[in-house]
Write a protein that holds these residues in place. Structure first.
Motif, short mmCIF file in Angstrom:
data_model
loop_
_atom_site.label_atom_id
_atom_site.label_comp_id
_atom_site.label_asym_id
_atom_site.label_seq_id
_atom_site.Cartn_x
_atom_site.Cartn_y
_atom_site.Cartn_z
N ASP A 142 -13.84 7.08 -7.94
CA ASP A 142 -13.56 5.93 -7.30
C ASP A 142 -11.78 5.59 -7.72
OD1 ASP A 142 -14.82 4.33 -5.77
OD2 ASP A 142 -15.59 2.96 -7.34
N ARG A 198 -1.47 10.07 0.04
CA ARG A 198 -1.36 11.33 0.77
C ARG A 198 -1.03 12.26 -0.63
NH1 ARG A 198 2.13 7.92 2.80
NH2 ARG A 198 4.12 8.88 1.79
N MET A 252 -7.36 10.11 -0.73
CA MET A 252 -7.14 10.00 0.85
C MET A 252 -7.78 9.08 1.38
SD MET A 252 -6.84 13.99 1.88
CE MET A 252 -8.14 14.71 0.98
N GLU A 253 -9.05 8.72 1.07
CA GLU A 253 -10.17 7.67 1.57
C GLU A 253 -9.22 6.25 1.44
OE1 GLU A 253 -14.63 9.21 0.56
OE2 GLU A 253 -13.80 7.70 -0.63
N HIS A 254 -8.14 6.12 0.27
CA HIS A 254 -7.64 4.85 0.32
C HIS A 254 -6.10 5.08 0.63
CE1 HIS A 254 -11.18 4.21 -2.34
NE2 HIS A 254 -10.91 2.83 -1.76
N GLY A 255 -5.77 5.88 1.60
CA GLY A 255 -4.54 6.02 2.25
C GLY A 255 -3.55 6.84 1.86
N GLY A 263 -9.18 6.21 -6.09
CA GLY A 263 -8.53 5.70 -5.02
C GLY A 263 -8.33 4.24 -5.05
N ARG A 264 -9.57 3.83 -5.18
CA ARG A 264 -9.84 2.27 -5.19
C ARG A 264 -8.89 1.67 -6.38
NH1 ARG A 264 -13.84 -1.57 -7.16
NH2 ARG A 264 -15.20 0.03 -7.72
N GLN A 315 -10.97 18.32 -6.22
CA GLN A 315 -11.50 17.88 -4.86
C GLN A 315 -11.99 16.46 -4.78
OE1 GLN A 315 -10.60 19.79 -2.22
NE2 GLN A 315 -11.28 17.68 -1.08
N THR A 372 -10.15 13.77 -2.50
CA THR A 372 -11.10 12.87 -1.51
C THR A 372 -10.63 11.19 -1.59
OG1 THR A 372 -12.52 14.85 -1.31
CG2 THR A 372 -13.18 12.82 -0.28
N SER A 373 -11.13 10.90 -2.68
CA SER A 373 -10.83 9.58 -2.74
C SER A 373 -9.48 8.88 -2.77
CB SER A 373 -11.26 9.23 -4.37
OG SER A 373 -11.07 7.73 -4.82
#
Ligand code: GLY
Length: 348
Positions: A23, A63, A58-61, A25-26, A51, A55-56
């Motif tokens: 989580d 790079r 990228m899911e939140h925009g 990215g959140r 990984q 993924t997390s």
């Protein structure tokens, strides 16, 4: 989830909870708008956790890109440091981008030093994946690399913007690395809270992580620049850094700190500097963790190495002196006293 807020030269949260890695990215999105992030990790952690993190992100925009180096203390040197800086520059990472340290103590130290020096400082997030890093290296912004002359001799104070500690990552740690982390936790118990010992021996990792982080937070908040009370966290380290270096880092940091604590406690007691001899208690605790007190180097060799210790000022060194298990004080001693303390501590 548990949250501690560290109030040092900057203020940041340390979040502790299972599942935080997936989580990440959140939590980053609560602090930063989408941007380029360079994830710094090692060859061991990469295959396990990068990984899910990427993924997390990228899911939140965000790079994300990744910089990898070979796992192990031998990588914590000027060459790896320079390679990472060059890779960041090649990747056009700017000061408004972000770094993430994903890994154990070596990754956190290297990435923290990089973060504090790349373009004179760039924000970084720490995601520790070992028990040792979670309870020590990740918190407090002390980051360093080794020089040929000794351990952690080049470094910075550079606080992270966020620490995400996911104890789920400890599940894949090999037993010796768990023991290294528990040894570091015994150090926290010895300087600050004897009540932590049974939790360490029961391997109640959730409790141990939270308590050790709260102890470290308190010390960092009163002495961020490590000129006083924070040095209590260096109990055992004067001998330990010599043990690590002299063994060409084949004796791990946690084990070296354990042996160093026993020797320094015994030496301080035998010299009459300590009110109580806690070396017996420490020996018993470490025996339960499978760590023996033997030191395969002479007191003379440890003394010569200790002369490079960062706690030296004006030809004196601050030593951590136990008053009882759970309470230590700092005392400035001369080089002659240090030599005697190590001699008495290393002798059986
Ligand atoms: N690792 C000891 C400290 O951060 O002060």
């Amino acid at each position: 989830m548990k949250k501690y807020t560290v109030s040092a030269s900057s203020v940041y949260d340390v979040l502790i909870g299972r599942g935080l890695l997936a989580d990440a990215g959140r939590y980053l999105a609560e602090l930063y708008t989408p941007r380029h992030i360079s994830v710094i990790t090692d060859s061991t952690v990469n295959g396990k956790y990068s990984q899910v993190l990427m993924t997390s992100l990228m899911e939140h925009g965000f790079r994300p890109s990744k910089i990898l180096f070979p796992a192990g203390e031998h990588s914590k040197n000027l060459t790896t440091y320079a390679n990472i800086l060059e890779a960041l520059a090649e990747d056009c990472i700017s000061r408004s981008d972000l770094l993430i340290a994903l890994g154990g103590g070596v990754v956190c130290d290297l990435a923290g030093f990089v973060a504090g020096t790349y373009m004179r400082g760039i924000d970084y997030i720490v995601i520790p994946t070992t028990l040792q890093a979670a309870i020590d290296t990740a918190i407090g912004g002390k980051a360093a690399i080794n020089l040929n002359a000794g351990k952690n001799l080049a470094g910075v104070f550079w606080q992270p913007s966020l620490v995400l500690c996911d104890p789920g990552t400890f599940q894949t740690l090999p037993e010796p690395q768990i023991i290294d982390g528990l040894a570091e936790a015994v150090k926290c118990a010895a300087i600050s809270d004897a009540g932590l010992v049974p939790k360490i021996l029961d391997r109640d990792l959730d409790y141990v992580v939270e308590r050790c982080i709260s102890i470290k937070k308190s010390l960092v908040e009163v002495d961020e620049r490590d000129t006083g009370l924070r040095q209590l966290l260096n109990f055992g380290h004067t001998a330990a850094h010599g043990i690590e270096k002299l063994s060409a880092y084949s004796i791990s940091h946690g084990r070296a700190v354990a042996k160093g604590m026993i020797a320094e406690a015994r030496g301080a007691w035998r010299m009459g500097l300590a009110k109580t001899d806690i070396s017996g208690d420490l020996t018993e605790i470490f025996a339960s963790l499978g760590i023996t007190p033997d030191i395969p180097f002479s007191a003379r060799d440890l003394y010569e190495h200790a002369l490079k210790d960062k706690k030296i000022r004006d030809n004196r060194i601050n030593m951590i002196i136990p008053e009882s298990l759970g309470k230590c004080t700092l005392r400035r001693i001369s080089f002659t006293e240090l030599s005697e303390l190590l001699r008495l501590g290393v002798e059986a």
